[in-house]
Design a protein around this motif. Structure first.
Motif, short mmCIF file in Angstrom:
data_model
loop_
_atom_site.label_atom_id
_atom_site.label_comp_id
_atom_site.label_asym_id
_atom_site.label_seq_id
_atom_site.Cartn_x
_atom_site.Cartn_y
_atom_site.Cartn_z
N ALA A 109 -49.30 -2.05 49.90
CA ALA A 109 -47.85 -1.96 49.86
C ALA A 109 -47.26 -3.36 49.77
CB ALA A 109 -47.32 -1.23 51.10
N ASP A 110 -46.02 -3.43 49.28
CA ASP A 110 -45.33 -4.72 49.18
C ASP A 110 -44.84 -5.17 50.55
OD1 ASP A 110 -45.54 -4.90 46.35
OD2 ASP A 110 -43.90 -3.46 46.16
N SER B 75 -38.67 -3.55 53.57
CA SER B 75 -38.24 -2.41 52.78
C SER B 75 -37.72 -1.33 53.72
CB SER B 75 -39.40 -1.85 51.95
OG SER B 75 -39.89 -2.83 51.03
N PRO B 76 -36.96 -0.37 53.21
CA PRO B 76 -36.50 0.72 54.09
C PRO B 76 -37.66 1.41 54.80
CG PRO B 76 -35.33 0.79 52.01
CD PRO B 76 -36.41 -0.24 51.85
N TRP B 77 -38.76 1.61 54.06
CA TRP B 77 -40.03 1.99 54.68
C TRP B 77 -40.88 0.74 54.70
CZ3 TRP B 77 -39.87 6.32 57.12
CH2 TRP B 77 -39.22 7.45 56.60
N ASP B 78 -41.13 0.20 55.91
CA ASP B 78 -41.95 -1.00 56.01
C ASP B 78 -43.35 -0.74 55.45
OD1 ASP B 78 -42.27 -3.80 57.32
OD2 ASP B 78 -44.02 -2.67 58.02
N ALA B 79 -44.03 -1.82 55.06
CA ALA B 79 -45.38 -1.69 54.53
C ALA B 79 -46.27 -0.89 55.47
CB ALA B 79 -45.97 -3.07 54.27
N LEU B 80 -46.12 -1.09 56.77
CA LEU B 80 -46.92 -0.32 57.74
C LEU B 80 -46.63 1.17 57.64
CD1 LEU B 80 -47.04 -2.18 61.19
CD2 LEU B 80 -48.90 -1.82 59.56
N GLN B 81 -45.37 1.51 57.50
CA GLN B 81 -45.01 2.92 57.41
C GLN B 81 -45.52 3.54 56.12
OE1 GLN B 81 -40.82 2.07 58.16
NE2 GLN B 81 -40.97 3.14 60.13
N VAL B 82 -45.51 2.77 55.04
CA VAL B 82 -46.07 3.26 53.77
C VAL B 82 -47.57 3.53 53.94
CG1 VAL B 82 -46.54 2.64 51.37
CG2 VAL B 82 -44.33 2.08 52.39
N GLY B 83 -48.26 2.66 54.64
CA GLY B 83 -49.69 2.86 54.89
C GLY B 83 -49.95 4.08 55.74
N SER C 172 -43.74 6.60 61.04
CA SER C 172 -42.57 6.71 60.15
C SER C 172 -41.27 6.85 60.93
CB SER C 172 -42.74 7.90 59.20
OG SER C 172 -43.80 7.66 58.29
N GLU C 173 -41.36 7.18 62.21
CA GLU C 173 -40.16 7.35 63.02
C GLU C 173 -39.68 6.05 63.66
OE1 GLU C 173 -41.24 10.29 65.86
OE2 GLU C 173 -41.74 11.81 64.36
N LEU C 174 -40.51 5.00 63.61
CA LEU C 174 -40.13 3.74 64.24
C LEU C 174 -38.94 3.13 63.52
CD1 LEU C 174 -43.61 2.09 64.90
CD2 LEU C 174 -42.13 3.26 66.54
N ASP C 175 -38.01 2.60 64.28
CA ASP C 175 -36.80 1.99 63.72
C ASP C 175 -37.07 0.51 63.49
OD1 ASP C 175 -34.22 1.54 62.89
OD2 ASP C 175 -33.41 1.40 64.92
N LEU C 176 -37.66 0.19 62.35
CA LEU C 176 -38.05 -1.17 62.01
C LEU C 176 -36.97 -1.85 61.17
CD1 LEU C 176 -41.82 -0.55 61.18
CD2 LEU C 176 -40.77 -1.11 63.39
N SER C 177 -36.92 -3.16 61.23
CA SER C 177 -35.85 -3.90 60.56
C SER C 177 -36.04 -3.90 59.05
CB SER C 177 -35.82 -5.34 61.08
OG SER C 177 -37.03 -6.01 60.76
N TYR C 178 -34.94 -4.11 58.34
CA TYR C 178 -34.98 -4.11 56.87
C TYR C 178 -33.90 -5.00 56.29
CZ TYR C 178 -33.63 -2.61 52.17
OH TYR C 178 -33.26 -2.60 50.85
#
Length: 440
Positions: A342-343, A414-422, A402-408
């Motif tokens: 992921a980016d 990204s709106p979905w962080d690379a970790l969430q994409v993984g 995917s439920e974590l409120d991570l910064s963007y």
């Protein structure tokens, strides 16, 4: 009581002093001698602890001048750490063994660091050999390349950095080779001898499945891992545990009355595995804090480790936390491991870079068990592995990432962080596998 004269120094920082990134070795001290004494401590430097008498609550020490003294204690904390592993290499130990004066170094202390610096500067070293390709070995390779040396690195296992999966180890090896390091895996160093002629100081003999080989180097660094230093503790009856480390409970207490121990010399509570052994600076700091509090009558407990690690290798970083697939299987889980990319931030913003990830979760429960990351060193690999470590620490499910409120913001994420994409890729892979089983 400190056996050398360098209290509270960061051994992890030695490669960066060797590279020149940290020119002043004094900077490697977490706190200076004066700052430590200002807290009320009395430091006994160049003083070796010889014998513990648990019944009498005394410690026999030998000072810098060779004088013995008996110190009384109410509580005793052992932080003897670890010592370098000496692999079975002819010429490394025993009669006639080569040492720093010959250009052969076991790098573990500040004194070892100074000996390497002298060897590099006084002998005008041009060619180096590193035995071992773990975390320290990789950092040393970068340091010596930065000093302009030609570096050959030997690893007897199939891939460098064996604490991560071979798929990521191969990416690390490619980075080393791109930067000019000659890497030879599946190769054991079998012997060291004084070289003849003017091509170098040390003859290095190696063996692989294909052939035996010899080369000459000016300096050889042996960094083949560490083992717990337990001689003092064992001599007075301290119980030893996993991998011969001092057995402690979660309050860092040994089986001896009023004797605690912490750091690289003790067993470690792992949040997923139970009792294990991990020589990590972060773990040692936490355990030392617990031992210090309990030495004064506290009841603190070590919450446990996940083996979270990160290392910078030139312009890349590789990190891990939790369990790899084979570790999870051995621990009784039903693991599934999925690789994804992921980016690091929105692709339309300039400078976007890819992060390679390996996710391990339990097929039956969905629990997150482990994450491994590889990517550019400026792509947030270190902080992203920390997010994964926090999730595993609290026994989260993979889909809950995917439920974590991570910064963007586009330049940084990204709106979905690379970790969430993984994490989402892992969930899709497990769903696809389950559908195939149903259809089958």
């Amino acid at each position: 009581v400190v056996a050398d004269r360098y209290p509270n120094f960061s051994i992890c920082g030695i490669p960066y002093h060797l590279s020149g990134a940290v020119p002043d070795w004094h900077s490697l001290a977490h706190r200076s001698h004066a700052e430590l004494e200002a807290t009320g401590m009395r430091l006994r430097l160049d003083t070796t602890a010889r014998r513990i008498d648990p019944a009498a609550h005394t410690l026999l020490v030998t000072g810098a001048e060779g004088d013995d003294e008996v110190l009384e204690y109410d509580s005793l904390v052992l932080g003897t750490g670890a010592v370098p592993v000496q692999p079975p290499i002819a010429g490394l130990s025993g009669d006639g063994a080569l040492g720093p004066r010959d250009g052969v170094h076991l790098l573990h202390s500040m004194a070892d660091c100074f000996a390497v610096v002298r060897g590099l500067e006084e002998e005008r070293a041009r060619r180096a050999v590193i035995v071992g390709a773990g975390y320290i070995g990789l950092e040393l390779a970068e340091a010596l390349v930065a000093r302009g040396l030609t570096v050959t690195q030997f690893e007897q296992l199939a891939e460098v950095l064996p604490t991560v999966d071979p798929e990521l180890g191969a990416l690390v090896r490619h980075e080393l080779e791109t930067r000019g390091v000659e890497v030879r895996c599946d190769t054991a160093v079998t012997g060291l001898a004084r070289a003849h002629g003017d091509q170098g100081r040390v003859e290095v003999r190696t063996r692989s499945a294909q052939d035996a080989h010899r080369l000459v180097a000016d300096i050889v660094l042996v960094v083949a891992g560490v083992r717990p230093d337990v001689a003092l503790a064992a001599s007075c009856g301290a119980e030893l545990g996993y991998r011969g480390a001092i057995a402690v409970d979660r309050q860092m207490r040994t089986n001896l009355p009023d004797v605690l121990a912490a750091g690289d010399c003790v067993t470690t509570h792992h949040r997923l595995l139970g009792t294990t052994y991990l020589s990590l600076g972060t773990t040692a700091h936490k355990q030392g804090r617990i031992a210090g509090e309990n030495a004064l009558g506290g009841k603190a407990e070590f919450a446990g480790s996940l083996g979270t690690q990160v290392v910078k290798v030139f312009e890349r970083a590789v990190a891990r936390t939790g369990l790899r697939d084979h570790e999870a299987l051995a621990a009784g889980f039903d693991p599934v491991t999925v690789e994804h990319e992921a980016d690091d931030h929105k692709a339309y913003y300039p400078g976007s870079q890819r992060i390679t990830m390996r996710w391990t979760g339990d097929r039956s429960t969905g629990e997150l068990l482990g994450v491994q990351l590889f990517g550019p060193s400026d792509a947030g690999v270190a902080k992203r592995i920390d997010v994964a470590a926090a999730a595993i620490f609290h026994r989260m499910r993979v889909d809950a990432m995917s439920e974590l409120d991570l910064s963007y913001t586009p330049p940084l994420g990204s709106p979905w962080d690379a970790l969430q994409v993984g994490a989402q890729a892992w969930v899709r892979a497990v769903w696809a596998s389950e559908r195939e089983q149903i259809v089958g």
